[in-house]
Structures are given as structure tokens and as C-alpha cells.
Enzyme design. Structure first.
Site, short mmCIF file in Angstrom:
data_model
loop_
_atom_site.label_atom_id
_atom_site.label_comp_id
_atom_site.label_asym_id
_atom_site.label_seq_id
_atom_site.Cartn_x
_atom_site.Cartn_y
_atom_site.Cartn_z
N LYS A 143 0.81 -1.23 0.00
CA LYS A 143 0.00 0.00 0.00
C LYS A 143 0.84 1.27 0.00
O LYS A 143 0.53 2.21 -0.72
CB LYS A 143 -0.93 0.03 1.24
CG LYS A 143 -2.00 -1.03 1.23
CD LYS A 143 -2.99 -0.79 2.36
CE LYS A 143 -2.37 -0.90 3.74
NZ LYS A 143 -1.88 -2.27 4.07
N ARG A 154 -9.46 2.08 9.73
CA ARG A 154 -9.07 0.67 9.84
C ARG A 154 -10.14 -0.17 10.50
O ARG A 154 -9.97 -1.38 10.62
CB ARG A 154 -7.80 0.60 10.68
CG ARG A 154 -6.69 -0.26 10.11
CD ARG A 154 -5.50 -0.10 11.02
NE ARG A 154 -4.39 -0.92 10.71
CZ ARG A 154 -3.34 -0.56 9.98
NH1 ARG A 154 -3.31 0.62 9.41
NH2 ARG A 154 -2.34 -1.38 9.81
N ARG A 196 10.91 -8.33 4.15
CA ARG A 196 11.12 -6.91 4.46
C ARG A 196 11.69 -6.72 5.87
O ARG A 196 12.55 -5.89 6.10
CB ARG A 196 9.80 -6.13 4.32
CG ARG A 196 9.99 -4.63 4.47
CD ARG A 196 8.71 -3.87 4.18
NE ARG A 196 7.80 -3.90 5.29
CZ ARG A 196 6.58 -3.37 5.28
NH1 ARG A 196 6.12 -2.77 4.20
NH2 ARG A 196 5.81 -3.40 6.33
N ARG A 244 12.41 -4.00 10.90
CA ARG A 244 11.28 -3.32 11.54
C ARG A 244 10.88 -4.04 12.82
O ARG A 244 10.68 -5.26 12.84
CB ARG A 244 10.08 -3.26 10.59
CG ARG A 244 10.21 -2.09 9.63
CD ARG A 244 9.06 -2.00 8.66
NE ARG A 244 7.74 -2.22 9.23
CZ ARG A 244 6.64 -1.66 8.75
NH1 ARG A 244 6.70 -0.81 7.74
NH2 ARG A 244 5.48 -1.95 9.26
N ARG A 252 -1.08 -9.29 12.91
CA ARG A 252 -1.56 -8.12 12.17
C ARG A 252 -2.50 -8.54 11.03
O ARG A 252 -3.45 -7.83 10.71
CB ARG A 252 -0.39 -7.30 11.63
CG ARG A 252 0.39 -6.60 12.73
CD ARG A 252 1.70 -6.03 12.21
NE ARG A 252 1.53 -4.72 11.62
CZ ARG A 252 2.13 -4.32 10.49
NH1 ARG A 252 2.91 -5.12 9.84
NH2 ARG A 252 1.93 -3.11 10.05
P1 AMP Z 1 0.67 0.36 9.02
O1 AMP Z 1 1.98 0.94 8.62
O2 AMP Z 1 -0.50 1.08 8.39
O3 AMP Z 1 0.58 -1.11 8.84
O4 AMP Z 1 0.51 0.64 10.60
C1 AMP Z 1 1.43 0.11 11.54
C2 AMP Z 1 0.78 -0.01 12.88
O5 AMP Z 1 0.35 1.28 13.35
C3 AMP Z 1 -0.47 -0.87 12.93
O6 AMP Z 1 -0.17 -2.23 13.07
C4 AMP Z 1 -1.18 -0.31 14.16
O7 AMP Z 1 -0.59 -0.77 15.33
C5 AMP Z 1 -0.89 1.18 14.03
N1 AMP Z 1 -1.91 1.86 13.22
C6 AMP Z 1 -1.75 2.42 12.00
N2 AMP Z 1 -2.89 2.95 11.56
C7 AMP Z 1 -3.82 2.73 12.51
C8 AMP Z 1 -5.19 3.02 12.65
N3 AMP Z 1 -5.88 3.63 11.69
N4 AMP Z 1 -5.80 2.63 13.81
C9 AMP Z 1 -5.14 2.02 14.78
N5 AMP Z 1 -3.85 1.69 14.72
C10 AMP Z 1 -3.19 2.03 13.59
#
Ligand code: AMP
Length: 192
Positions: free
Chosen positions: A16, A91, A128, A134, A145
Site C-alpha cells: 500500500k 481501519r 522486508r 522493523r 496483524r
Molecule cells: P501500518 O503501517 O499502516 O501497517 O501501521 C502500523 C501499525 O500502526 C499498525 O499495526 C497499528 O498498530 C498502528 N496503526 C496504523 N494505523 C492505525 C489506525 N488507523 N488505527 C489504529 N492503529 C493504527
């Protein structure tokens, strides 16, 4: 001024972020990633970063009230006046309703669903994690996740389908190939 409000959605690891930058550039809007905002705060050691670090490392979702507040602030910044491309927010259903409340009229013009097979994305994320190191990318957390996505985020696909704004794109393939698919499907949907 034409305002373009977009969202890219899909399982963690579907690519994404990479596609978000390309779409944002094409439509002249900022790409806004809540994950990036959280990671920058963790890296910078801010109070917000300290609050969310453990949650993110566990692969859980940051509480809605906190996340909604951050997005509301971000969307009020000048560069988002002509629209935005959201990546990673909303989300869950709560967050969709929160976003609806932040914006007058339709909150989103189109939602790009980047479709990807779970086994494929888990393999991609493990690779990755090896390269980038990470903190949120151990195998157990990666799988968790995916589960959180399936339980909380995947149901939004139906909601956006009902709203008539969903654009599904096959996320399997090279970056440019997928980008081209998105560009074609999105412009067909938006008429621009
Ligand atoms: P991402 O890079 O979008 O996968 O986000 C990494 C992490 O940040 C996720 O696994 C959540 O822990 C947190 N996170 C990101 N966006 C959200 C959201 N909209 N609501 C809650 N937690 C979020």
C-alpha cells in the site's frame, strides 16, 4: 477546485505505501499514513510515540480516539485542502464513522482495495523485516496483524462496496504493473 479524497486499503504487506505515493502524486494530494505518523513519533521519542510503541510492536490497533484525533489534526493542515490519499486509516467501522464526521459531504470519492493473498504477504513481510529490521515485523506479530486486518478492517470492504466507491485491484505483480492497474481502475471510477 476539484477535491479528491481517496483511501487505499488492503492486508498489511500488500504494498500500500509504495502505491499510495504514486496515486497521491498522480492526483496532486498528500499521502497520509497513520502508520508512518506513529513510526515517526516512536523514532522521535515523542510523548505520542511513547504511548503507542508497545501497541504497535504487539500488532494491535492504537485506540480509536487517539488515532481519530491525529487524523483530524492532519486533515486540517493546508496541504489537505484539495483532498488526500489515506493509507492505513480508517481501519475499523468506528474510524469510518469518525472520518465521516470530520468531512462535510462524502468523506471518500474512491477506495482502492489492493488485493493480496495472505501467504504471499506474510512471505513478503518476513523478507522486508529481514532487510529493514522493523520492530513490528516478527513472524508472530506479522500473523497477528493479518488476523487484526481480517477481523477489523476487511469488513469495511463490504461497507465501501455498498457506498459504490470500491475499486478492486490485483496487488500481485511488479510495482509499475500494479501502479498501472490502479491508475486505470481509479480514473475509470473517478472520471478523471
Ligand atoms: P501500518 O503501517 O499502516 O501497517 O501501521 C502500523 C501499525 O500502526 C499498525 O499495526 C497499528 O498498530 C498502528 N496503526 C496504523 N494505523 C492505525 C489506525 N488507523 N488505527 C489504529 N492503529 C493504527
Amino acid at each position: 477546485m476539484t477535491v479528491t479524497r481517496l483511501l487505499i486499503i488492503g492486508p498489511p504487506g500488500a504494498g500500500k505505501g509504495t502505491q499510495a505515493s504514486k496515486i497521491a502524486e498522480a492526483y496532486g494530494v498528500p499521502a497520509i499514513s497513520t502508520g508512518d505518523i506513529f513510526r515517526a513519533n516512536i523514532k522521535g521519542g515523542t510523548e505520542l510515540g511513547q504511548r503507542v510503541q508497545a501497541i504497535i510492536e504487539a500488532g494491535e490497533l492504537v485506540p480509536d480516539t487517539l488515532t481519530n484525533e491525529i487524523v483530524q489534526d492532519r486533515l486540517q493542515q493546508e496541504d489537505a485542502a484539495g483532498g488526500f490519499l489515506l493509507d492505513g486509516y480508517p481501519r475499523n467501522v468506528e474510524q469510518v464513522h469518525a472520518l465521516d464526521g470530520m468531512i462535510e459531504g462524502d468523506a471518500l470519492d474512491a477506495v482502492v482495495l489492493l488485493e493480496a493473498d495472505t501467504d504471499e504477504v506474510v512471505a513478503r513481510l518476513l523478507k522486508r523485516a529481514e532487510i529493514e529490521g522493523r520492530a513490528d515485523d516478527t513472524e508472530e506479530v506479522i500473523r497477528h496483524r493479518q488476523d487484526v486486518y481480517a477481523e477489523q478492517t476487511a469488513p469495511l470492504i463490504e461497507l465501501f462496496t455498498e457506498r459504490g466507491i470500491l475499486v478492486s485491484v490485483d496487488g500481485l505483480g511488479g510495482i509499475d504493473e500494479v501502479a498501472e492497474r490502479i491508475a486505470v481502475a481509479l480514473s475509470a471510477k473517478l472520471g478523471r
